[in-house]
Design a protein around this motif. Structure first.
Motif, mmCIF file in Angstrom:
data_model
loop_
_atom_site.group_PDB
_atom_site.id
_atom_site.type_symbol
_atom_site.label_atom_id
_atom_site.label_comp_id
_atom_site.label_asym_id
_atom_site.label_seq_id
_atom_site.Cartn_x
_atom_site.Cartn_y
_atom_site.Cartn_z
ATOM 1 N N PHE A 170 -17.559 5.598 -21.646
ATOM 2 C CA PHE A 170 -18.003 5.115 -22.959
ATOM 3 C C PHE A 170 -17.083 5.566 -24.097
ATOM 4 O O PHE A 170 -16.685 4.731 -24.925
ATOM 5 C CB PHE A 170 -19.443 5.555 -23.234
ATOM 6 C CG PHE A 170 -19.984 5.052 -24.538
ATOM 7 C CD1 PHE A 170 -20.413 3.740 -24.670
ATOM 8 C CD2 PHE A 170 -20.044 5.883 -25.660
ATOM 9 C CE1 PHE A 170 -20.900 3.261 -25.883
ATOM 10 C CE2 PHE A 170 -20.532 5.419 -26.872
ATOM 11 C CZ PHE A 170 -20.960 4.103 -26.982
ATOM 12 N N MET A 198 -14.992 2.906 -26.512
ATOM 13 C CA MET A 198 -15.077 2.855 -27.974
ATOM 14 C C MET A 198 -13.697 3.036 -28.612
ATOM 15 O O MET A 198 -13.342 2.358 -29.581
ATOM 16 C CB MET A 198 -16.042 3.935 -28.486
ATOM 17 C CG MET A 198 -17.502 3.724 -28.111
ATOM 18 S SD MET A 198 -18.206 2.149 -28.681
ATOM 19 C CE MET A 198 -18.227 1.213 -27.135
ATOM 20 N N LYS A 199 -12.922 3.955 -28.041
ATOM 21 C CA LYS A 199 -11.590 4.226 -28.563
ATOM 22 C C LYS A 199 -10.682 2.992 -28.433
ATOM 23 O O LYS A 199 -9.996 2.602 -29.382
ATOM 24 C CB LYS A 199 -10.966 5.404 -27.793
ATOM 25 C CG LYS A 199 -9.536 5.726 -28.212
ATOM 26 C CD LYS A 199 -8.955 6.823 -27.316
ATOM 27 C CE LYS A 199 -7.472 7.036 -27.610
ATOM 28 N NZ LYS A 199 -6.855 8.023 -26.680
ATOM 29 N N THR A 213 -11.624 -0.278 -27.882
ATOM 30 C CA THR A 213 -12.101 -1.467 -28.597
ATOM 31 C C THR A 213 -11.961 -1.331 -30.103
ATOM 32 O O THR A 213 -11.407 -2.210 -30.767
ATOM 33 C CB THR A 213 -13.572 -1.761 -28.232
ATOM 34 O OG1 THR A 213 -14.361 -0.584 -28.451
ATOM 35 C CG2 THR A 213 -13.710 -2.179 -26.799
ATOM 36 N N ILE A 214 -12.447 -0.217 -30.652
ATOM 37 C CA ILE A 214 -12.361 -0.020 -32.104
ATOM 38 C C ILE A 214 -10.903 0.085 -32.546
ATOM 39 O O ILE A 214 -10.508 -0.431 -33.596
ATOM 40 C CB ILE A 214 -13.162 1.230 -32.532
ATOM 41 C CG1 ILE A 214 -14.663 0.988 -32.268
ATOM 42 C CG2 ILE A 214 -12.946 1.534 -34.015
ATOM 43 C CD1 ILE A 214 -15.540 2.207 -32.447
ATOM 44 N N PHE A 221 -18.903 -2.546 -25.759
ATOM 45 C CA PHE A 221 -19.000 -2.385 -27.215
ATOM 46 C C PHE A 221 -19.997 -3.376 -27.809
ATOM 47 O O PHE A 221 -20.804 -3.028 -28.677
ATOM 48 C CB PHE A 221 -17.610 -2.587 -27.835
ATOM 49 C CG PHE A 221 -17.602 -2.659 -29.335
ATOM 50 C CD1 PHE A 221 -17.605 -1.505 -30.100
ATOM 51 C CD2 PHE A 221 -17.599 -3.888 -29.990
ATOM 52 C CE1 PHE A 221 -17.601 -1.566 -31.487
ATOM 53 C CE2 PHE A 221 -17.599 -3.964 -31.368
ATOM 54 C CZ PHE A 221 -17.599 -2.793 -32.124
ATOM 55 N N PHE A 257 -23.604 -2.471 -27.079
ATOM 56 C CA PHE A 257 -23.897 -1.258 -27.843
ATOM 57 C C PHE A 257 -24.207 -1.598 -29.301
ATOM 58 O O PHE A 257 -25.216 -1.151 -29.854
ATOM 59 C CB PHE A 257 -22.718 -0.285 -27.761
ATOM 60 C CG PHE A 257 -22.896 0.957 -28.597
ATOM 61 C CD1 PHE A 257 -23.727 1.980 -28.172
ATOM 62 C CD2 PHE A 257 -22.233 1.098 -29.813
ATOM 63 C CE1 PHE A 257 -23.912 3.121 -28.951
ATOM 64 C CE2 PHE A 257 -22.403 2.230 -30.596
ATOM 65 C CZ PHE A 257 -23.243 3.250 -30.157
ATOM 66 N N VAL A 258 -23.353 -2.409 -29.918
ATOM 67 C CA VAL A 258 -23.546 -2.781 -31.329
ATOM 68 C C VAL A 258 -24.807 -3.619 -31.503
ATOM 69 O O VAL A 258 -25.633 -3.350 -32.392
ATOM 70 C CB VAL A 258 -22.315 -3.556 -31.868
ATOM 71 C CG1 VAL A 258 -22.609 -4.155 -33.238
ATOM 72 C CG2 VAL A 258 -21.109 -2.636 -31.951
#
Length: 464
Positions: free
Chosen positions: A44, A48-49, A51-52, A319, A322-323
């Motif tokens: 996870f 996040m690292k 994708t963001i 992602f 999650f969002v």
């Protein structure tokens, strides 16, 4: 005849969105999670690292493709919709606060399901006659499974075409007109008698806007969604966080009611919701309905991404869920529960419950914001589903039907704004659920391919 259709649809709908189908969706998510070593939890932070980090990279997509960020925004455009506002409220009203817990559980497993769908869609995609990247469940069934499974691809596409006009368009337009009518009526700008004329104007304006966006192809769709989705999501999150912050003293009690209500709903709802299974069913079904993990639809947008790494784009699936569910759906639940507005547990409720949570904290002026938020959420869903529908009908009839389909799809906005479509809503929801069956079978059968691609990707430490 109409009564018979309603009865048949009700029976099928109760099955599709009932315990058996949800068990299949949860079951496939669990199998995928186990086979990938619970990738969605284990990796996870990495997801996040990656994708963001990629969101802020300025990159032009090749012709016939979207940037990875545009692809995820288009997928989010379809998933972050009125279900995040009205669906969550309905789950809490009928299933109690404990439904939120089961929504989280379905999201955790759904992250792996959506990751797998996106990974397979990019891995098995094709380039059509126009030079555009096309993919999704119908293509990973066609290119990943043996011929005797190919009927599933056509079944998925047929259900997809049948559902987009209702679930993706008319119901969303109806939400927009209701929100605008309510706001204008509250401020005395229009009367109930003039509402039909206003709705016709709204329908025509929406039809024109949609045709301009959708007929521009995936490039224009990507350009619109990458601006609209972040804007509407950030604004909604900020206002929702404001409600939570202003009612911070209620947070411990709210989370206690969520965890307690998940296993003993009667103790929280005063007996109005006495069934553990009802709480679980509503939480899981609303979670799935919101993030679409298991339906396969989001992977159609991700397949358009200009990327060489299927697993890397698959991380956007994690992602996205999650969002949509962990962040936005949870905030909606907290707006309702932290504001301590009266909830008539055991009875149906919708967006009005969420709106009441905002107005009880900020005052009546916030109703304008909720109307704008609902319009943005609904409009973005129409755009996303327009792409899904065009890809489904293209798979069945070829790319030449894309523009005529987009034009007809845009004009449906006028119908949705001016007519009471009644049974169509329920039938469209049934077809929407039916899309999950061929997709889940395919994802389960192709789970070995997902495991192989994951091992290969992380063996190279995720480097381009």
């Amino acid at each position: 005849m109409l009564a018979l259709i309603k009865e048949i649809n009700s029976a099928v709908n109760n099955f599709i969105w009932g315990v058996p189908a949800m068990t299949c969706i949860i079951g496939v998510g669990l199998v995928l999670s186990i086979r990938t070593g619970f990738l969605q939890i284990r990796k996870f932070p990495y997801a996040m690292k990656v994708t963001i980090g990629r969101m802020f990279k300025k990159k032009e997509a090749a012709d016939g493709a979207m940037t990875p960020f545009q692809a995820v925004c288009t997928a989010l455009a379809a998933t972050v919709g009125t279900g995040n506002i009205a669906g969550v409220a309905g789950a809490i009203a009928i299933g109690g606060p404990g439904a939120v817990f089961w929504m989280w559980i379905s999201a955790i497993l759904g992250m792996c399901t959506k990751f797998s769908e996106v990974t397979l869609a990019v891995h098995f995609r094709e380039t059509n006659e126009k030079g555009e990247l096309v993919g999704g469940p119908m293509y990973y069934i066609k290119n990943g499974l043996k011929k005797h499974w190919h009927w599933l691809a056509y079944l998925f596409s047929i259900f997809g075409v049948l559902t987009v006009f209702g679930t993706g368009n008319a119901t969303q337009v109806n939400t927009i007109t209701t929100a605008i009518d309510s706001a204008l009526f509250n401020y005395g700008i229009i009367s109930k008698d003039s509402a039909s004329t206003v709705n016709l104007i709204i329908g025509i304006v929406l039809a024109v806007l949609l045709s301009l966006i959708l007929l521009g192809g995936i490039k224009r769709i990507g350009q619109v969604t990458e601006k609209l989705v972040p804007f509407m999501a950030v604004i909604y999150i900020v206002f929702a966080l404001g409600v939570v912050a202003l009612n911070f003293q209620n947070i411990p009690h709210v989370f206690a009611s969520i965890f307690k209500g998940a296993f003993s709903p009667a103790s929280v709802t005063g007996g109005a919701v006495g069934s553990f299974f009802m709480s679980m069913k509503k939480g899981v079904s609303r979670g799935i309905f919101s993030n679409e993990a298991g339906l396969g639809t989001g992977s159609i947008a991700h397949a358009c991404a200009d990327t060489r790494k299927p697993v890397k784009q698959g991380l956007f699936g994690i992602f996205e869920v999650f969002v949509d569910t962990i962040v936005i759906c949870t905030l909606t639940a907290l707006v309702i529960l932290c504001s301590e507005i009266p909830v008539n547990y055991g009875s149906a409720a919708g967006a009005e419950l969420t709106i009441l949570g905002f107005t009880s904290t900020y005052g009546t002026w916030i109703s304008i914001f909720t109307a704008v938020a609902m319009c943005c959420f609904a409009f973005s869903t129409i755009i996303g589903w327009g792409l899904y529908g065009s890809r489904c009908i293209e798979f069945l009839l070829g790319p030449k039907v894309n523009k005529p389909f987009m034009l007809v799809y845009s004009l449906v906005a006028i119908v949705g704004a001016t007519m009471d479509l009644g049974l169509m809503w329920s039938i469209a929801e049934t077809f929407n659920g039916l899309m999950a069956i061929p997709n889940l079978i395919a994802v389960f059968l192709l789970s070995g391919v997902v495991v192989k691609l994951v091992k290969e990707y992380f063996a190279d430490e995720g480097k381009e």
